[in-house]
Design a protein around this motif. Structure first.
Motif, mmCIF file in Angstrom:
data_model
loop_
_atom_site.group_PDB
_atom_site.id
_atom_site.type_symbol
_atom_site.label_atom_id
_atom_site.label_comp_id
_atom_site.label_asym_id
_atom_site.label_seq_id
_atom_site.Cartn_x
_atom_site.Cartn_y
_atom_site.Cartn_z
ATOM 1 N N LYS A 145 10.385 12.676 6.297
ATOM 2 C CA LYS A 145 9.532 11.602 5.607
ATOM 3 C C LYS A 145 8.160 11.950 5.634
ATOM 4 O O LYS A 145 7.661 12.618 6.825
ATOM 5 C CB LYS A 145 9.940 10.145 6.215
ATOM 6 N N PRO A 146 7.154 11.602 4.790
ATOM 7 C CA PRO A 146 5.987 11.986 5.157
ATOM 8 C C PRO A 146 5.131 11.017 5.949
ATOM 9 O O PRO A 146 5.826 10.033 6.149
ATOM 10 C CB PRO A 146 5.367 11.884 3.640
ATOM 11 N N SER A 147 4.047 11.303 6.587
ATOM 12 C CA SER A 147 3.243 10.194 7.208
ATOM 13 C C SER A 147 2.024 9.584 6.469
ATOM 14 O O SER A 147 1.944 10.109 5.574
ATOM 15 C CB SER A 147 2.835 11.091 8.534
ATOM 16 N N GLY A 148 1.744 8.343 7.224
ATOM 17 C CA GLY A 148 0.639 7.788 6.508
ATOM 18 C C GLY A 148 1.302 6.434 6.070
ATOM 19 O O GLY A 148 2.280 6.107 5.906
ATOM 20 N N ASP A 149 0.425 5.776 5.625
ATOM 21 C CA ASP A 149 0.577 4.417 5.125
ATOM 22 C C ASP A 149 1.277 4.315 3.862
ATOM 23 O O ASP A 149 1.879 3.323 3.537
ATOM 24 C CB ASP A 149 -0.801 3.603 4.792
ATOM 25 N N HIS A 150 1.134 5.028 2.843
ATOM 26 C CA HIS A 150 1.968 5.278 1.687
ATOM 27 C C HIS A 150 3.172 6.104 1.753
ATOM 28 O O HIS A 150 3.321 6.817 0.656
ATOM 29 C CB HIS A 150 0.935 5.547 0.563
ATOM 30 N N TRP A 151 3.764 6.396 2.651
ATOM 31 C CA TRP A 151 4.819 7.490 2.766
ATOM 32 C C TRP A 151 5.825 6.992 1.936
ATOM 33 O O TRP A 151 6.337 8.247 1.391
ATOM 34 C CB TRP A 151 5.385 7.520 4.406
ATOM 35 N N PRO A 152 6.344 6.221 1.562
ATOM 36 C CA PRO A 152 7.547 6.120 0.356
ATOM 37 C C PRO A 152 7.268 6.702 -0.859
ATOM 38 O O PRO A 152 8.026 7.120 -1.535
ATOM 39 C CB PRO A 152 7.739 4.762 0.442
#
Length: 97
Positions: free
Chosen positions: A5-12
């Motif tokens: 999964k990507p990181s950060g606030d908007h990962w989805p």
């Protein structure tokens, strides 16, 4: 199957790194396929990605590295593995990450 999964606030809504593999363990004349599944953010609807076929025969493994991204976001990832006769699915199983 593995999904990074990507990181950060908007990962989805960002790009996921996906690794799929399937081994044909039965010398039964059938081939096996694997595909990614996902559920978008806030939904239980299942989206299916294209099948990847392992037609190399018993004992052989197919490994695929790819990416996945959806405008609706990806909250959950899963995998479906199936045994096929031609284009007819004989049986399958799924697992969610």
């Amino acid at each position: 199957m593995g999904a990074t999964k990507p990181s950060g606030d908007h990962w989805p809504f960002m790009e996921f790194k996906i690794a799929l593999s399937v081994t044909d363990t039965a010398a039964d004349g059938h081939h096996v396929r694997v595909r990614l599944l996902h559920k978008p953010v806030g939904s239980q609807q299942v989206f299916t990605w294209p099948w990847r076929s392992n037609t190399a025969g018993s004992g052989e493994t197919l490994s695929v590295s790819t990416t996945a991204q959806s405008e609706a976001g990806i909250e959950h990832t899963g995998v479906e593995v199936a045994r096929f006769e031609g284009d007819r699915k004989l049986n399958s199983c799924t697992d969610w990450n």
